[in-house]
Design an enzyme around this catalytic site. Sequence first.
Site, PDB file in Angstrom:
ATOM      1  N   ASP A  14      -6.812   2.414   5.565  1.00  0.00           N
ATOM      2  CA  ASP A  14      -7.736   1.477   6.011  1.00  0.00           C
ATOM      3  C   ASP A  14      -8.484   1.896   7.123  1.00  0.00           C
ATOM      4  O   ASP A  14      -9.539   1.114   8.112  1.00  0.00           O
ATOM      5  CB  ASP A  14      -7.387  -0.039   6.426  1.00  0.00           C
ATOM      6  CG  ASP A  14      -6.912  -0.659   4.955  1.00  0.00           C
ATOM      7  OD1 ASP A  14      -7.657  -0.710   4.116  1.00  0.00           O
ATOM      8  OD2 ASP A  14      -6.247  -1.352   5.121  1.00  0.00           O
ATOM      9  N   PRO A  42      10.633  -0.299   9.106  1.00  0.00           N
ATOM     10  CA  PRO A  42      11.832  -1.313   9.164  1.00  0.00           C
ATOM     11  C   PRO A  42      12.349  -1.854   7.887  1.00  0.00           C
ATOM     12  O   PRO A  42      11.450  -2.141   7.219  1.00  0.00           O
ATOM     13  CB  PRO A  42      11.226  -2.293  10.040  1.00  0.00           C
ATOM     14  CG  PRO A  42      10.256  -1.436  10.891  1.00  0.00           C
ATOM     15  CD  PRO A  42       9.714  -0.633   9.732  1.00  0.00           C
ATOM     16  N   VAL A  45       0.887  -1.160   0.119  1.00  0.00           N
ATOM     17  CA  VAL A  45      -0.178  -0.180  -0.112  1.00  0.00           C
ATOM     18  C   VAL A  45       0.887   1.281  -0.214  1.00  0.00           C
ATOM     19  O   VAL A  45       0.646   2.173  -0.668  1.00  0.00           O
ATOM     20  CB  VAL A  45      -1.027  -0.014   1.163  1.00  0.00           C
ATOM     21  CG1 VAL A  45      -1.700   1.304   1.378  1.00  0.00           C
ATOM     22  CG2 VAL A  45      -1.900  -1.183   0.958  1.00  0.00           C
TER      23      VAL A  45
END
Lengths: 296, 296
Positions: free
Chosen positions: B119, B54, B34
């Site tokens: 989301d 990360p 995304v």
Amino acid sequence: MLIVPEELPDGGGAFLIAWQLTGKRVLVVGGGEVSSGRIRNVLIADALVTLIAPADSLHPSTRFFVDHSDRVTYHSRLFAGQDDLEDVDMVLTAIDDVEESRRICSLCRERRIPVNAADIPPLCDFYFGSQVRRGPLQVLISTNGNGPKLANIIKTKIEAALPSNVGRAVENVGVLRSKLREIAPGTGGDVSKRRMQWMSKVCTSWTLDELADMDAAKMDELLSVGWPENRTLARSSHKNDSTKNLCGFLASGRLRSASCGFAIGVCVTLAMSKKEQHGRRSPSEWLEHASKARLA
Amino acid sequence: MLIVPEELPDGGGAFLIAWQLTGKRVLVVGGGEVSSGRIRNVLIADALVTLIAPADSLHPSTRFFVDHSDRVTYHSRLFAGQDDLEDVDMVLTAIDDVEESRRICSLCRERRIPVNAADIPPLCDFYFGSQVRRGPLQVLISTNGNGPKLANIIKTKIEAALPSNVGRAVENVGVLRSKLREIAPGTGGDVSKRRMQWMSKVCTSWTLDELADMDAAKMDELLSVGWPENRTLARSSHKNDSTKNLCGFLASGRLRSASCGFAIGVCVTLAMSKKEQHGRRSPSEWLEHASKARLA
């Protein structure tokens, strides 16, 4: 399957977004025709509008919004300064005074309030474009300042390409999604992924027409039978396609073209047949003669 | 002519805008698929990207942008707090940790930094949609959260409706506009209005194909002859239309339909003519007979 881009995207564009204004306060400075268009667009997004403009400068459309919308708060005066920016979430100026526009924009910038100044692109945090709306479906067409008129021409092409019931289809899919979330709740993780995949399957296996025609009973059937069995209950897509193709053919200019062709074919052959009666050559003899002539 | 709206617009929509990000700093938190889509979209808008995620969480597409774009500054770590928001103009989070997303959004809100959390619609200042890009032309399709998949299906319809050279047409109109502003400079007032009207006339009297094919010589002619005389030097639109119609006809399936019709017409008439040879009735007699039969 992972798709990795092979090149960087070309720059020079804008970041097209659907800004949320529900319950947000938008200050509009100026009351002319441009301003009325701005007010219309922010009302579509459920904003609360504060309009600041002298009464004698109001365009009839702006006056209409002042008189008829309980979301518009009107002050008949000029912009007064930073106090007017208190609790404001966005500012749209549409005034002729370029210097005053500059001053308002710089006050906004200090307060990090997004601002658009009509006709002064370098001062704007965002631009507008041509828009199409069909119920919950919205389309923005931006030429990135290259040609507003052209955006309008392209908008017309896009409007013509959208099926008339596309808004209804979007609406129904939205209702189905909410109902699905009720019977299979949860944010993130597997359930969210399964919901998304099933909705996606429904959207691709049903045609837009079918989605637009979906009624409450059909939705309930889909949710009670389709969802648990991971099926979409779509009509056979093949049969559907042939019906669609036939309808498309009948509705298109192709039937007319075929008929014209047929008529011309009949006439040409009849004419040849008349000639035969005079010239003692039947149509088949004529064709034979013609092909011999071509071979010669 | 004044057009006054007769009713208030329906609400429930969003405010669709083309946000300007040239030279602005966008913080992207999270490095998954995304996130790579987000980075792509802000690079299109010439933003400077700071990516915090990360290294072991990077999607290959995100890694591609980190490795190949000098506009992306990468920190392999988790979001650290308010210091990460220093000098940031927009924040996009795309992480699985809903609580952390909430915390980032609330820090952004305190600083009035526009934010989108993937989301989690209620946390977002703005949503995305499906997008079409053709050079300087950008189109945003938003279903206002009703169906992302459907937005994609509608996008395909819109892509099919746009002429292949529409991006080039928009580009050329942009160049013509800048050249016009050079020979007739000035902001606001009469000159600005005259420029707008003339550009508008050019856009409507030239077809998209013609605009796309416009070369430097044609532009110069337009500016040196058309502009002073307030003419658009468009080819006769009538002649143009008939050429276009003929081309369209030849390119369409309608020629095939007409040919099929013609062939069937010839065959049917020939068959009738054969019958005539046996049954002593010429095609014209047959037609006469048929019409008599219909009259009877």
